[in-house]
Enzyme design. Structure first.
Site, PDB file in Angstrom:
ATOM      1  CE  LYS A 357      -0.419  -0.304   5.035  1.00  0.00           C
ATOM      2  NZ  LYS A 357      -1.288  -0.695   6.153  1.00  0.00           N
ATOM      3  NE  ARG A 451      -7.209  -0.315  11.180  1.00  0.00           N
ATOM      4  CZ  ARG A 451      -5.980  -0.462  10.689  1.00  0.00           C
ATOM      5  NH1 ARG A 451      -5.122   0.564  10.708  1.00  0.00           N
ATOM      6  NH2 ARG A 451      -5.593  -1.610  10.205  1.00  0.00           N
ATOM      7  CG  HIS A 479      -4.009  -4.775  11.920  1.00  0.00           C
ATOM      8  ND1 HIS A 479      -2.960  -5.393  11.287  1.00  0.00           N
ATOM      9  CD2 HIS A 479      -3.641  -3.476  12.048  1.00  0.00           C
ATOM     10  CE1 HIS A 479      -2.005  -4.506  11.034  1.00  0.00           C
ATOM     11  NE2 HIS A 479      -2.392  -3.337  11.497  1.00  0.00           N
ATOM     12  NE  ARG A 538      -2.771  -8.103   7.514  1.00  0.00           N
ATOM     13  CZ  ARG A 538      -3.386  -8.573   8.588  1.00  0.00           C
ATOM     14  NH1 ARG A 538      -4.037  -9.709   8.532  1.00  0.00           N
ATOM     15  NH2 ARG A 538      -3.362  -7.893   9.713  1.00  0.00           N
ATOM     16  CE1 TYR A 583      11.449  31.633  -0.114  1.00  0.00           C
ATOM     17  CE2 TYR A 583      11.627  29.262   0.105  1.00  0.00           C
ATOM     18  CZ  TYR A 583      11.275  30.368  -0.630  1.00  0.00           C
ATOM     19  OH  TYR A 583      10.749  30.207  -1.881  1.00  0.00           O
ATOM     20  CB  CYS A 631      12.982  25.489  -0.767  1.00  0.00           C
ATOM     21  SG  CYS A 631      14.292  26.553  -0.211  1.00  0.00           S
ATOM     22  CG  ASP A 633      10.471  22.797  -5.862  1.00  0.00           C
ATOM     23  OD1 ASP A 633       9.542  21.986  -5.687  1.00  0.00           O
ATOM     24  OD2 ASP A 633      10.295  23.997  -6.119  1.00  0.00           O
TER      25      ASP A 633
HETATM   26  C1  LIG Z   1      -0.617  -1.658   6.856  1.00  0.00           C
HETATM   27  C2  LIG Z   1      -1.122  -2.932   7.274  1.00  0.00           C
HETATM   28  C3  LIG Z   1      -0.263  -4.032   7.399  1.00  0.00           C
HETATM   29  C4  LIG Z   1       1.221  -3.937   7.262  1.00  0.00           C
HETATM   30  O1  LIG Z   1       1.723  -3.361   8.438  1.00  0.00           O
HETATM   31  P1  LIG Z   1       3.272  -3.276   8.791  1.00  0.00           P
HETATM   32  O2  LIG Z   1       3.303  -2.894  10.193  1.00  0.00           O
HETATM   33  O3  LIG Z   1       3.847  -2.246   7.893  1.00  0.00           O
HETATM   34  O4  LIG Z   1       3.844  -4.609   8.530  1.00  0.00           O
HETATM   35  C5  LIG Z   1      -0.827  -5.261   7.696  1.00  0.00           C
HETATM   36  N1  LIG Z   1      -2.156  -5.378   7.873  1.00  0.00           N
HETATM   37  C6  LIG Z   1      -3.002  -4.343   7.792  1.00  0.00           C
HETATM   38  C7  LIG Z   1      -4.445  -4.560   8.008  1.00  0.00           C
HETATM   39  C8  LIG Z   1      -2.507  -3.077   7.499  1.00  0.00           C
HETATM   40  O5  LIG Z   1      -3.358  -2.059   7.418  1.00  0.00           O
END
Ligand SMILES: *Cc1c(COP(=O)(O)O)cnc(C)c1O
Length: 691
Positions: A357, A451, A479, A538, A583, A631, A633
């Protein structure tokens, strides 16, 4: 630097030779002097050219485990369509109808030399299909097909004496004009290219000479017997090819892109010169020389083809250098290494679902996913639908889970891109199902993070999703919200989360429902927990080889940072003591100072307050402080201590330069954030340079 003694780009250079041989086949250089010698040159020796092209393709496809076959197929198809378009005027001039043209497009090619393309387009998927049986059986079957093809080519006169066989071949000739095609001819050479033995050069060279001599005898014999329906396939051709290719492989070092491209252009372009030379010769009254003298004709076609190919090559769009200004450098080897380490840590039954992501945490989702795909990772997770669609467009066809909420109105798009959606709660599931399109979902289970997800204890709610008509539940996940905390209380909470998750899965199973693939560990789950009885883990941040922050983990794994962030020195000037810069003149030189303007700013994702928080960069391997205000850029760096700094010098903001290194963790800590935020904010303006 490579020296000639290391070898030559033999494969790429032989492409040029093969292109010349193809021009020979279509111009018959010796025809008007010595027809028999011409037969030997163009109908026997030059027959190595096209199998060589097929073998090169097979060789490189096999190197990638044939995983690049889809991309190769699409690219070949695109090139074929462009080339077929190029010769459309010739087809029209010859009075070819649209139906006939379409038929030729998929069978023999729309012009005589174009048969190669449909042969590849059929041959590659066939080879991939055959390889499912294993390398040996695939080669045997492809060999058998080739033998069958011989009966429709050099040995037709012999084989067709059996009426049943003649009928069979005549059947094939209703589809193709020849058996030299994607069914009988291409698969064998594609597979041989991927499985070519590396014989010692001492054996391959004389072997090749002997095999070519024997094939010549075979050809002249078949010709003398009057068997040849065509003269492009010989019994000994595969042997010649294995010896030739093995010889080239033993010489091959490095690559020559120009030879690659120019040879392809020569192949594509030469028939146009054959066509155009006729009227040109008539107009100039040079028919006797340019058309009737076969050697001059060949030389003219070759020269024109070569010159036009070189010219077109020179006109190619110059590739932009991603490292010209500021860039994200991707260390592919480190990424693959991390995936292997995490796979091992997750346990044998648990596979990786790579979280890519937020543009793969700022690393570039497409190159990251492609690299992981090639390394065997076969499942991905993204945050939203558009990220999933972008991966599909980048050629990733593995399963992709959308972790975040997707508006139910987008269900049709989920299906179109074949994305799996995480279900946020029961209402979400009902609304998705109500759209009436079949989609796959993974059920999020809320085990305490509060969540997303259906509460773990709500068995009825979880089961209700399975009853929805348009959703197919293929996974169940949760999660963990404290897995990055090594404390005892946090560990106890995590334990309760895991227990609740597995209890929810068991509850579903007791109701006769299959929860599908389970997954619960993100990066810190892998670092701090033992392997879990799940189908997936994951990891996100861990794949990229950095920790979120400097807090300790139970199992430190041998992970390597994947990303370096670099820019260049734009300009260097000397400030007198007391002079200000930038700046607000926020920087004042305390002493005589060498000040460099660097080509990266907050619009590229560098935190604006990094200079004020003691941010540093590496220039010529030396740590130098950022000064003044960043800045949009650009930013300013005091390079007094870095020696002779010049415009164009690379500047490292994250990563190593020589023995010195600035870890992402250090930069994130300075800014009071975690690496996840720092990296995922790296701007789209930064090209990705993969190495
Ligand atoms: C972002 C995310 C992950 C990955 O998390 P990390 O801590 O970067 O490994 C896994 N599961 C869910 C649901 C997430 O939103």
């Amino acid at each position: 630097m490579k020296t000639r003694a290391d070898g030559l780009p033999a494969l790429d250079w032989f492409r040029l030779a093969a292109a010349v041989l193809v021009v020979c086949i279509h111009t018959s250089p010796l025809e008007s002097f010595a027809p028999l010698w011409d037969f030997w040159l163009t109908r026997v020796l030059a027959r190595v050219a096209v199998p060589f092209f097929l073998m090169v393709s097979g060789h490189f496809l096999a190197k990638g485990g044939w995983r690049g076959a889809g991309r190769f197929w699409r690219r070949t198809a695109a090139l074929y369509l462009a080339t077929a378009g190029l010769y459309l005027p010739v087809n029209l001039y010859n009075g070819m109808g649209p139906l006939e043209w379409l038929r030729a497009l998929v069978t023999d090619g729309t012009l005589y030399h174009l048969w190669y393309f449909p042969a590849v387009l059929l041959g590659v998927p066939l080879a991939v299909l055959l390889l499912r049986l294993g390398k040996g059986p695939a080669l045997c079957l492809a060999g058998a097909l080739y033998l069958a093809g011989l009966g429709g080519d050099s040995y037709y006169g012999l084989v067709s004496q059996v009426p049943a066989l003649a009928a069979l071949y005549d059947g094939a000739f209703c589809i193709w004009e020849q058996t030299r095609n994607g069914l009988f001819y291409a698969p064998l050479f594609l597979l041989l290219g991927g499985a070519c033995p590396r014989l010692p050069r001492r054996a391959a060279a004389p072997g090749l000479a002997a095999a070519l001599a024997a094939m010549s005898l075979e050809a002249f014999w078949a010709r003398a017997m009057g068997w040849q329906r065509w003269d492009s396939m010989y019994l000994l051709l595969p042997l010649c090819m294995v010896l030739l290719f093995s010889l080239l492989l033993s010489l091959d070092r490095g690559e020559d892109r120009r030879a690659r491209r120019v040879s392809m252009l020569m192949y594509v372009l030469h028939p146009w010169w054959i066509v155009l030379l006729r009227p040109a010769a008539r107009l100039t009254g040079l028919e006797g020389l340019l058309l009737d003298n076969s050697l001059v004709h060949f030389a003219a076609v070759l020269a024109l083809t070569w010159a036009s190919a070189l010219m077109l090559y020179a006109l190619r769009p110059l590739p932009a250098d991603p490292t010209a200004r500021a860039w994200r450098e991707l260390d592919r080897a480190a990424l693959v290494h991390n995936a292997r380490v995490l796979q091992a840590a997750a346990g044998r039954r648990c596979r990786l679902m790579a979280v890519v992501k937020a543009d793969a945490y700022g690393h570039g989702a497409a190159p990251v996913a492609r690299t992981l795909r090639r390394a065997g990772v076969d499942c991905f997770a993204v945050a939203c639908l558009s990220e999933g669609a972008a991966l599909r467009r980048a050629g990733i066809f593995a399963p992709i889970l959308v972790l975040g909420w997707t508006a139910p109105e987008q269900a049709e798009l989920l299906r179109r891109w074949r994305l799996t959606q995480a279900v946020a709660d029961l209402d979400h599931a009902r609304a998705l199902s109500a759209r009436g399109v079949k989609i796959k979902v993974h059920l999020a289970v809320d085990t305490g993070m509060r969540r997303l997800g259906i509460p773990a204890e709500d068995e009825e709610g979880l089961a209700a999703v399975f009853a929805l008509p348009h959703l197919r539940v293929t996974g169940l996940f949760s999660h963990l919200c404290l897995s990055d905390d090594a404390g005892a209380q946090a560990a106890a909470f995590t334990r309760r989360q895991l227990d609740a998750f597995y209890a929810a899965a068991d509850g579903l199973r007791r109701r006769g429902l299959d929860p599908g693939a389970l997954h619960v560990q993100a990066s810190y789950g892998i670092w701090n927990l033992p392997p879990q009885p799940c189908q997936y883990a994951r990891p996100g941040i861990a794949l990229y080889g950095v920790y979120s922050d400097e807090s300790p983990v139970r199992r430190r794994l041998d992970l390597r940072p994947v990303l370096s962030l670099r820019a260049r020195v734009a300009s260097v000037r000397t400030l007198r003591a007391g002079e200000g810069a930038g700046y607000g003149l926020a920087f004042t030189a305390a002493r005589e100072t060498r000040l460099a303007a660097v080509t990266i700013g907050y619009a590229d994702g560098v935190p604006r307050d990094l200079p004020a928080r003691g941010g540093e960069v590496l220039v010529r391997g030396v740590r130098c402080p950022m000064v003044g205000r960043a800045c949009m850029d650009q930013l300013l760096v005091d390079v007094t201590g870095a020696g002779e700094v010049r415009p164009g010098d690379p500047v490292t903001l994250i990563g190593a330069d020589g023995p010195e290194r600035i870890p992402a963790e250090e930069v994130a800590a300075r800014c009071g954030t975690i690496t996840n935020e720092l990296l995922s904010r790296l701007g789209a303006r930064l090209p990705v340079a993969a190495r």
